[in-house]
Motif scaffolding. Sequence first.
Motif, PDB file in Angstrom:
ATOM      1  N   GLU A 104      60.025  54.792  55.889  1.00  0.00           N
ATOM      2  CA  GLU A 104      58.841  55.513  56.342  1.00  0.00           C
ATOM      3  C   GLU A 104      58.498  55.156  57.791  1.00  0.00           C
ATOM      4  O   GLU A 104      58.494  53.974  58.158  1.00  0.00           O
ATOM      5  CB  GLU A 104      57.637  55.192  55.440  1.00  0.00           C
ATOM      6  CG  GLU A 104      57.734  55.732  54.037  1.00  0.00           C
ATOM      7  CD  GLU A 104      58.587  54.921  53.092  1.00  0.00           C
ATOM      8  OE1 GLU A 104      58.697  55.298  51.922  1.00  0.00           O
ATOM      9  OE2 GLU A 104      59.145  53.885  53.535  1.00  0.00           O
ATOM     10  N   SER A 105      58.242  56.158  58.589  1.00  0.00           N
ATOM     11  CA  SER A 105      57.896  55.932  59.986  1.00  0.00           C
ATOM     12  C   SER A 105      57.113  57.131  60.496  1.00  0.00           C
ATOM     13  O   SER A 105      56.973  58.147  59.802  1.00  0.00           O
ATOM     14  CB  SER A 105      59.158  55.716  60.839  1.00  0.00           C
ATOM     15  OG  SER A 105      59.985  56.874  60.791  1.00  0.00           O
ATOM     16  N   GLY A 106      56.624  57.016  61.711  1.00  0.00           N
ATOM     17  CA  GLY A 106      55.858  58.120  62.267  1.00  0.00           C
ATOM     18  C   GLY A 106      54.474  58.187  61.656  1.00  0.00           C
ATOM     19  O   GLY A 106      53.776  57.174  61.553  1.00  0.00           O
ATOM     20  N   SER A 107      54.084  59.364  61.218  1.00  0.00           N
ATOM     21  CA  SER A 107      52.736  59.526  60.673  1.00  0.00           C
ATOM     22  C   SER A 107      52.742  60.473  59.490  1.00  0.00           C
ATOM     23  O   SER A 107      53.703  61.219  59.262  1.00  0.00           O
ATOM     24  CB  SER A 107      51.785  60.049  61.757  1.00  0.00           C
ATOM     25  OG  SER A 107      52.220  61.313  62.242  1.00  0.00           O
ATOM     26  N   LEU A 108      51.652  60.465  58.743  1.00  0.00           N
ATOM     27  CA  LEU A 108      51.449  61.318  57.574  1.00  0.00           C
ATOM     28  C   LEU A 108      50.251  62.213  57.861  1.00  0.00           C
ATOM     29  O   LEU A 108      49.136  61.713  58.072  1.00  0.00           O
ATOM     30  CB  LEU A 108      51.201  60.471  56.332  1.00  0.00           C
ATOM     31  CG  LEU A 108      50.810  61.226  55.061  1.00  0.00           C
ATOM     32  CD1 LEU A 108      52.020  61.983  54.504  1.00  0.00           C
ATOM     33  CD2 LEU A 108      50.249  60.269  54.010  1.00  0.00           C
ATOM     34  N   THR A 109      50.466  63.516  57.870  1.00  0.00           N
ATOM     35  CA  THR A 109      49.369  64.451  58.098  1.00  0.00           C
ATOM     36  C   THR A 109      48.634  64.712  56.796  1.00  0.00           C
ATOM     37  O   THR A 109      49.252  65.066  55.784  1.00  0.00           O
ATOM     38  CB  THR A 109      49.889  65.773  58.686  1.00  0.00           C
ATOM     39  OG1 THR A 109      50.507  65.498  59.946  1.00  0.00           O
ATOM     40  CG2 THR A 109      48.751  66.760  58.894  1.00  0.00           C
TER      41      THR A 109
END
Length: 669
Positions: free
Chosen positions: A374-379
């Motif tokens: 998991e990386s980045g972001s969750l909208t």
Amino acid sequence: MALPYFDHFLQSSGSNQALATYSASWTVAFGAIGVRNGASWAGGNSSGAPSLAFWNADSFNADQISTTTMHASWSGWYGGPAVRCASAGGGSGYAFASNGSSWSLDRFVGGSSTNLDSGSLAMGGGDVLRLTVQTIDASTVRVTAERAAAASPTSFSTVSTVDDTSGSRLLSGAAGIYCYSDAITADAPIIDIAEGSNLSTATLDQAAFRYFNDDGSETAHTAAAAQDANLTRTLGSAVLLRTLVQATGDPAAFAPVLRAQKNGSGGYVALPTSASTTPTLSYGAAGAFAYSGTNPAAAYPTGITADSELVLFVGQKPSSANGGTVTTPTGWTLQGSLTGANDGNTGGYSTTLAADTGNCNIYVYTKDTVSGSESGSLTVTTGTNNVAWARIIRLQKSIPGTVTWAVGTGKDTSAGSVSIATGAMDIAAGDYILAGMVIPTDVTTPSQFSAHALSQSGTTFGTVTEIGEADSTTGNDIGGYLIQAPVSSGSGSGAVTMTATAGGTTTNVRGPGIVIRARPVTVNNELYIAPSSNITDGESTTQQLTGGTGSFTAGKRYDTSNATGTIDLGADENSEVEHSLQTQAPATDGDYFDLLLYNGATPLGGTAARLTVGTPVVPMPPRRRDPLDREAPVLTLPADYLAPVERQGVPVWLRDVVAPDILLGQILC
């Protein structure tokens, strides 16, 4: 020149010399080091400042060793070996220094030191100090400080071992020396001899293995299979795995850790030492708060692995009184919420909705499966939204396993400091608590709350720590906070009360709160190191396997521990290590485990031993051709029948748990 280097600092120029003047093979990274005229020693010469120098005449590998022999009258001034030294950026290196009574292990970057370890140890002139450095993995540098007394200058004992995992760890450089003294005077000698080289490329291999039955002592137990033959064993039965460790060269002492990989994937994991294990939970990290008048994008926290648990909190101020929705993200589960829709008055504002006022909503979700990628972001998709915040928090399990969740909600509908009581919750020692609150104002956040506390009758919580405070002027404003705490002891089943002191303007410090409890589930270990009545954990092994070269050094047998103590093999020697193993459900027939010894976190070379769960294959009786070309019968034997023996020239099979003269089946001619 070629490594190793050796320097006894002998010069008779008629005056003391700076180190680089004495020999161009030395570079001073920072400070000043000098060589005493006609005295055969080096010392600091930098007015009470640290000094670091390194050997420049040869190239060093990253893994290296530096040794210094201390002067006979050395005391009071610090000095010793250094590794991975460089002059760039103001000078860097690892240094192990002693003044005869105290010692220090430091990392220098830009000429400034960070202490890694220190202590007291009486040392004397002629003692030898040794410092080694190794890159263990992509994030770990291991530095080992050792000392040998003058009376036995090759018999080293470990003073300190430090695994440096900081972002400032040093990855390369040259071996050298460190000194700290005021001047090259007759009363300030430090180092007589300096030596340095690349660390030995000695290796350790799992050169052979053999399975044994747990039916006797070290010298009496019987073999379950031929050497280097894999084994199939029924679920729940005990077996001993013996491994031959072969040294090439003279490696450092190693800590044997038996690791296993199931069904060819997932990586090698150290075997547990009990039939069941309960993971421990700890706080990991949190991504930043994300704010939006539409759909906030919450950043994933750092450090996520397959043994992480991810928890998403969402705070919302709706665009219509007691409205607002949040769509559960794909792959996540809503664990609980307190909203205008399910409560009707979460902040005591009824239908009032404006800047810094109005009922808010709070939600908490957990991720169904965490892969570690998991990386980045969750909208986060919202509806009827004026402003919302979202934040993802990582909890970490000590071992693979699962977690159960429970949620309690409550609200504070009056101004001032916070007091929120949830419904009844089952809380026990070993649980971990995350909690939070949403308020409709940003007046004095993000530093409004202090003295956070959790309480429940019968339960003792550990330190309650604030993760952060939400604060946004988007739309009609929003605020709040998140906290975390372990559960130290006791157990309770009543309401959990969450309190905090609010500072500044507290008129609108009111709103919904939520508490989520994480509870690790006890894991039945499919393969584990099992107690044996025939083993005293840590007892010595004798030579049982073939193929080892050089002298044999006694190893260890383990039935209650994994990696207790070390084994020190000399040049090209061999040893044997034995572990008592047992399988259990949820492993099933057909599952297999590849077993390999590690030296701490580093795998030994060689081939893994395989243990398969299932019914062992019993050797079949020979098939004979009937003179009339009829097919001879095939006999399948249960596992408790012995191999065939000859009786008057005819093979027969005997059962070892009944009378030994019972004849089984057909006599074949």
